[in-house]
Write a protein that holds these residues in place. Structure first.
Motif, PDB file in Angstrom:
ATOM      1  N   TYR A 283       0.852  -1.190   0.000  1.00 41.04           N
ATOM      2  CA  TYR A 283       0.000   0.000   0.000  1.00 41.04           C
ATOM      3  C   TYR A 283       0.889   1.241   0.000  1.00 41.04           C
TER       4      TYR A 283
ATOM      5  N   ARG B  41       0.697   5.542  -0.228  1.00 44.15           N
ATOM      6  CA  ARG B  41      -0.071   6.785  -0.211  1.00 44.15           C
ATOM      7  C   ARG B  41       0.758   7.849  -0.915  1.00 44.15           C
TER       8      ARG B  41
ATOM      9  N   GLY C 206      -5.518  -0.859   4.949  1.00 41.99           N
ATOM     10  CA  GLY C 206      -5.097   0.272   5.758  1.00 41.99           C
ATOM     11  C   GLY C 206      -5.092  -0.076   7.234  1.00 41.99           C
TER      12      GLY C 206
ATOM     13  N   ARG D 127       2.668  -0.105   4.668  1.00 41.63           N
ATOM     14  CA  ARG D 127       2.529   1.145   3.939  1.00 41.63           C
ATOM     15  C   ARG D 127       3.828   1.941   3.893  1.00 41.63           C
TER      16      ARG D 127
END
Length: 330
Positions: free
Chosen positions: A15, A17, A231, A261
């Motif tokens: 993941y 961002r 998440g 992440r």
């Protein structure tokens, strides 16, 4: 190049961002100071560079990308980036976090471009309180934006609420009822100690997830689930509603052991941890080796050993990280 990104503690990075801008049309009290100096545009990654970053990560096993800001909808051409990124083979989930104010104008185009999910920040349902918390925001525009997103066909919408004692902690149940009525999910987020805010004392306003959960359980039984969107949110269900309640608890329920992440800031710094300053300058690589995807991948792989085992946030009001949330990618 590896087909998977694994850090020094055996955690697979699935993941990413990506912040597309540090600019925002709000000035939320927990996110930035009232008078902000934003980065010169030349220091921000171009859409082409952002597209290369997304491609590099997906080709090395990343399954989820979330576009953030600042406020991503103030970035001109964001729909083009979404169209390009959503077409990447292997990407399972393309999402965006937004303040919602631009959704009336952009929601339909975002959906057509391939954006899959939306998170909308909503800390209060009171217009005057909303103005105080955001300093510039109009609650009506955000609520109209939520409706526009639903009409555009977004089936997965989540509201995010940062709860501050003495500011909006009396609205926890109101927010739950609103989410239930709208048929959307709702996550409550503990305030993070990023940037030196002048509006309030974090030590005094900190409200833990357990405190919020206890308030909700006065009215509804919260049933734990194993559901995940890759998440940090821990999800609960209510027996009589399709809406899920989530808790993001960087203080009280540290989720570092399962962290999958990393973040890329608007200026192209690869942040290995939200709560640490460990980072690598990907912009330099992109501009020294334009169009060289392998050089970018090598820089990402070389950065992974910098990812720490955990962060160490405190609730005493001390600023652990100097950068504001809008610089990090909220």
């Amino acid at each position: 190049m590896p087909s998977e990104l694994v850090d020094g503690f055996g955690r697979r990075v699935r993941y990413v961002r990506i912040s597309v801008t540090d600019r925002c049309d709000f000035r939320c009290v927990y996110c930035m100071s009232e008078e902000m100096t934003f980065l010169p545009r030349a220091q921000i990654l171009t859409l082409e560079e952002l597209g290369m970053v997304a491609r590099a990560f997906v080709e090395m096993g990343v399954e989820k990308i979330r576009l953030t800001g600042g406020e991503p909808l103030v970035r001109r051409g964001i729909d083009q980036l979404i169209e390009q990124t959503s077409a990447l083979p292997g990407l399972r989930d393309l999402a965006m976090t937004t303040n919602g104010a631009g959704l009336v104008k952009h929601a339909r185009r975002l959906r057509e471009a391939g954006l899959g999910r939306l998170n909308i920040s909503l800390d209060t349902l009171d217009p005057e309180r909303f103005r105080r918390l955001t300093r510039t925001g109009d609650l009506t525009r955000v609520l109209e934006g939520l409706q526009a997103a639903k009409e555009a066909g977004f089936a997965q919408i989540k509201l995010n609420a940062v709860i501050l004692k003495g500011r909006n902690d009396d609205e926890v149940l109101d927010l739950v009822e609103f989410a239930r009525a709208q048929g959307v999910d709702l996550s409550f987020i503990e305030e993070m100690p990023l940037g030196d805010v002048s509006d309030h004392s974090r030590a005094e306003t900190f409200c833990s997830s357990d405190e919020v959960k206890a308030v909700i359980e006065q009215r509804y039984e919260l049933i734990p689930t194993a559901e995940s969107t890759l998440g940090p949110s821990r999800y609960f269900r209510m027996a009589d509603s399709a809406s899920r309640i989530g808790f993001i608890s960087p203080h009280s329920h540290n989720f570092c052991a399962s962290c999958n992440r990393v973040r890329v800031t608007a200026e192209g710094r690869l942040l290995l941890c939200l709560g640490n300053e460990h980072s690598v300058d990907l912009r330099a690589v992109l501009r020294q080796h334009p169009g060289d995807l392998d050089a970018l991948k090598r820089a990402i792989v070389a950065a992974l050993p910098l990812k720490p085992e955990r962060h160490y946030f405190t609730t005493d009001g001390d600023v652990q990280i100097v950068r504001f949330m809008n610089m990090t990618g909220g």
